[in-house]
Design an enzyme around this catalytic site. Structure first.
Site, PDB file in Angstrom:
ATOM      1  N   HIS A  15      -9.182  10.558  -8.243  1.00 43.34           N
ATOM      2  CA  HIS A  15      -8.013   9.827  -8.737  1.00 43.34           C
ATOM      3  C   HIS A  15      -7.395   9.157  -7.504  1.00 43.34           C
ATOM      4  O   HIS A  15      -6.357   9.578  -7.005  1.00 43.34           O
ATOM      5  CB  HIS A  15      -7.042  10.812  -9.403  1.00 43.34           C
ATOM      6  CG  HIS A  15      -5.941  10.162 -10.177  1.00 43.34           C
ATOM      7  ND1 HIS A  15      -5.742   8.789 -10.186  1.00 43.34           N
ATOM      8  CD2 HIS A  15      -4.955  10.691 -10.959  1.00 43.34           C
ATOM      9  CE1 HIS A  15      -4.686   8.531 -10.960  1.00 43.34           C
ATOM     10  NE2 HIS A  15      -4.191   9.653 -11.427  1.00 43.34           N
ATOM     11  N   LYS A  44     -14.323   5.047 -33.651  1.00 40.55           N
ATOM     12  CA  LYS A  44     -15.370   4.786 -34.648  1.00 40.55           C
ATOM     13  C   LYS A  44     -16.760   4.937 -34.046  1.00 40.55           C
ATOM     14  O   LYS A  44     -17.763   4.619 -34.682  1.00 40.55           O
ATOM     15  CB  LYS A  44     -15.245   3.367 -35.201  1.00 40.55           C
ATOM     16  CG  LYS A  44     -13.934   3.069 -35.910  1.00 40.55           C
ATOM     17  CD  LYS A  44     -13.941   1.629 -36.395  1.00 40.55           C
ATOM     18  CE  LYS A  44     -12.554   1.157 -36.798  1.00 40.55           C
ATOM     19  NZ  LYS A  44     -12.477  -0.299 -36.828  1.00 40.55           N
ATOM     20  N   ARG A  84      -9.410   5.179 -17.051  1.00 39.46           N
ATOM     21  CA  ARG A  84      -9.219   6.629 -17.024  1.00 39.46           C
ATOM     22  C   ARG A  84     -10.183   7.195 -18.045  1.00 39.46           C
ATOM     23  O   ARG A  84     -10.225   6.736 -19.187  1.00 39.46           O
ATOM     24  CB  ARG A  84      -7.770   6.929 -17.390  1.00 39.46           C
ATOM     25  CG  ARG A  84      -7.486   8.250 -18.052  1.00 39.46           C
ATOM     26  CD  ARG A  84      -7.371   9.427 -17.123  1.00 39.46           C
ATOM     27  NE  ARG A  84      -6.457   9.287 -16.021  1.00 39.46           N
ATOM     28  CZ  ARG A  84      -5.280   9.921 -15.924  1.00 39.46           C
ATOM     29  NH1 ARG A  84      -4.856  10.695 -16.890  1.00 39.46           N
ATOM     30  NH2 ARG A  84      -4.551   9.781 -14.858  1.00 39.46           N
ATOM     31  N   ARG A  97       2.242   8.974 -17.053  1.00 47.46           N
ATOM     32  CA  ARG A  97       2.618   8.458 -15.747  1.00 47.46           C
ATOM     33  C   ARG A  97       1.691   7.369 -15.234  1.00 47.46           C
ATOM     34  O   ARG A  97       2.139   6.287 -14.875  1.00 47.46           O
ATOM     35  CB  ARG A  97       2.507   9.638 -14.792  1.00 47.46           C
ATOM     36  CG  ARG A  97       3.549   9.818 -13.818  1.00 47.46           C
ATOM     37  CD  ARG A  97       3.433  11.252 -13.345  1.00 47.46           C
ATOM     38  NE  ARG A  97       3.336  12.131 -14.492  1.00 47.46           N
ATOM     39  CZ  ARG A  97       4.348  12.825 -14.962  1.00 47.46           C
ATOM     40  NH1 ARG A  97       5.492  12.758 -14.378  1.00 47.46           N
ATOM     41  NH2 ARG A  97       4.200  13.589 -16.011  1.00 47.46           N
ATOM     42  N   THR A  98       0.396   7.662 -15.196  1.00 50.81           N
ATOM     43  CA  THR A  98      -0.531   6.734 -14.565  1.00 50.81           C
ATOM     44  C   THR A  98      -0.588   5.417 -15.336  1.00 50.81           C
ATOM     45  O   THR A  98      -0.552   4.345 -14.747  1.00 50.81           O
ATOM     46  CB  THR A  98      -1.929   7.365 -14.473  1.00 50.81           C
ATOM     47  OG1 THR A  98      -1.816   8.629 -13.828  1.00 50.81           O
ATOM     48  CG2 THR A  98      -2.875   6.493 -13.678  1.00 50.81           C
TER      49      THR A  98
END
Lengths: 174, 316
Positions: B135, B83, B105, B55-56
């Site tokens: 958030h 890596k 995020r 969603r975000t």
């Protein structure tokens, strides 16, 4: 600082513009008015009121052009102003954009872009209370309340009863 | 408004109102045949996602694209992060590519702040969820959704009663919402088992209760939180079934709510655990509206942060 136009002059200018709109469009059947906020929106409503006295109801809307400006990166972000679609939309209509002052023409360019996103009018015309010259783009007005020669350093201040408690047009600064 | 959005605390009351009213106007002007606006043409927005998200990420991507920005999606899986590349090197790579904004995020609380304060990058940093911290855009879209459902209030949520139910401990959504909704005048009650409440919750400007049934009739908004099974590494709840019985939103509880009360959920939902399928799909549910409003709210945030000249540049 002196008033170039006073209340009675503004009323007269808007009445003349209203008659010219009727004449040019041979009636008002497909005409809609779109004011550019803030003051253009009030002027559009005033022209609609005059046209109503003359016997026709013309749909009025407002068109915010902020998101289409080309000088966004040169200033802090501005709040968006209301966009209101006129009843019946703008598709295939003769749209008359209404603004207070025509200067560089950049606002009108942005308005044409914004308009293109709302639909495809048959024609787009432009009515302004004051044309102060100094165009930077190939844009002209169809209806002008007052041609006002100015120097680029001056600014033109339009005050309207609805928000400024007085009707006047002044030249400020030199 | 600051040049970053890391926490709701970065926003003044008038900043919040300006974001909400901008989102409302954007809804009107993107309602026509063309949804796209040219406002951020030539700007680059990087979605830097170290954690999974549907969603975000899609919401930020859609918002940026509707404003004509170029969008680069970067997820840790399939990148050099797997890596062993550090956040610093990743940031410097993005800087060299000329990113104007980085939407981050990250699973660690404070990652967005670290990126913004580090000097590794000059782009605007937008927090899209950091660990269990905040958030902020989710809270803004929730406030926008609430404002739309209670239009008479015109963005003023004074006295509105909001319940946030579930896993408060792990929820960055709850933290940002508590900060934002109380800023707008709402009265927030947290409903959760004691094991899912954070230490120090008594200092938050909220009421706390362990019992969902004692005051359900009072709330205008009931916001259900996801039970974050991926963070349930300890024994926070006895069983999913018991949690569902005591804290799940079911038809019975739905019926007892006020007639005009709404149900919210930030998604993704565990249907049948914290919310029953019929509650999620009921007329009270604004869960789908939340998604659409998310795009508008994020467009407003991107426009207000990137649309004009940055205030810090002004000062230079």
């Amino acid at each position: 600082m002196s008033a170039i136009l006073e209340s009675a002059d503004i009323v007269r200018a808007l009445k003349r513009i209203s008659h010219e709109i009727i004449e040019k469009n041979q009636g008002l059947d497909s005409v809609v008015l779109l004011g550019i906020p803030t003051r253009g929106a009030y002027l559009a409503h005033r022209i609609a009121a005059i046209l109503k006295e003359l016997g026709s109801d013309v749909p009025v809307g407002t068109l915010d052009i902020t998101m289409h400006r080309d000088d966004l990166r040169m200033r802090p972000p501005r709040p968006l102003l209301p966009t209101v679609m006129p009843i019946g939309g703008i598709e295939g209509k003769d749209v008359v954009l209404v603004d207070d002052v025509l200067f560089s023409g950049r606002t009108i360019r942005a308005a044409l872009d914004a308009l293109g996103e709302l639909g495809r009018p048959k024609t787009v015309q432009l009515a302004v209370l004051v044309d102060r010259g100094h165009r930077e783009l190939p844009i002209r007005a169809d209806y002008v309340g007052k041609n006002l020669p100015t120097s680029a350093k001056e600014s033109v201040k339009v005050s309207l009863m609805e928000i400024d408690n007085i009707d006047s047009v002044e030249i400020v600064g030199a | 408004m600051k040049n970053q959005l890391l926490s709701i605390n970065d926003l003044s009351h008038s900043d919040v109102l300006s974001i909400l009213s901008t989102a409302a106007e954007l809804e009107k002007i993107t309602d026509g045949p063309t949804k796209k606006l040219p406002t951020l043409r030539g700007r680059t927005v990087v979605n830097l996602f170290f954690e999974d998200s549907t969603r975000t990420r899609i919401s930020f991507e859609t918002a940026a694209k509707r404003l004509s920005a170029d969008v680069i999606n970067f997820s840790a899986k399939g990148s050099s992060v797997s890596k062993g590349e550090s956040l610093k090197d990743t940031a410097q790579t993005l800087q060299a590519m000329g990113a104007d904004a980085v939407v981050i995020r990250h699973g660690s609380s404070g990652a967005a702040q670290r990126l913004a304060d580090s000097g590794w990058i000059s782009a605007t940093v937008i927090n899209a969820g950091d660990g269990t911290h905040e958030h902020p855009t989710q809270a803004l879209l929730d406030a926008f959704t609430i404002s739309k459902r209670f239009p008479d209030r015109k963005g003023d949520l004074t006295g509105l009663k909001v319940a946030i139910v579930g896993d408060i401990l792990h929820s960055r959504v709850a933290r940002s919402n508590v900060l934002l909704l109380t800023k707008l005048g709402a009265h927030v009650t947290l409903i959760a088992p004691p094991t899912l409440l954070p230490v120090g919750v008594e200092s938050w400007p909220v009421d706390v209760t362990y019992n969902m049934d004692e005051s359900l009739e009072l709330f205008d908004v009931v916001m259900m939180l996801r039970i974050q099974l991926e963070r349930m590494t300890n024994f926070f709840i006895p069983s999913e079934r018991e949690y569902s019985r005591r804290y799940g939103l079911n038809e019975d509880r739905l019926r007892r709510m006020k007639t005009d009360a709404i149900v919210m959920h930030p998604g993704p939902m565990n249907r049948g655990l914290e919310i029953s399928a019929s509650s999620a799909d009921s007329g009270r549910s604004v869960i789908v509206d939340q998604v659409g409003n998310g795009v508008l709210t994020r467009m407003a945030v991107l426009y207000l942060l990137l649309g004009g000249v940055a205030l810090t540049e002004d000062a230079k």
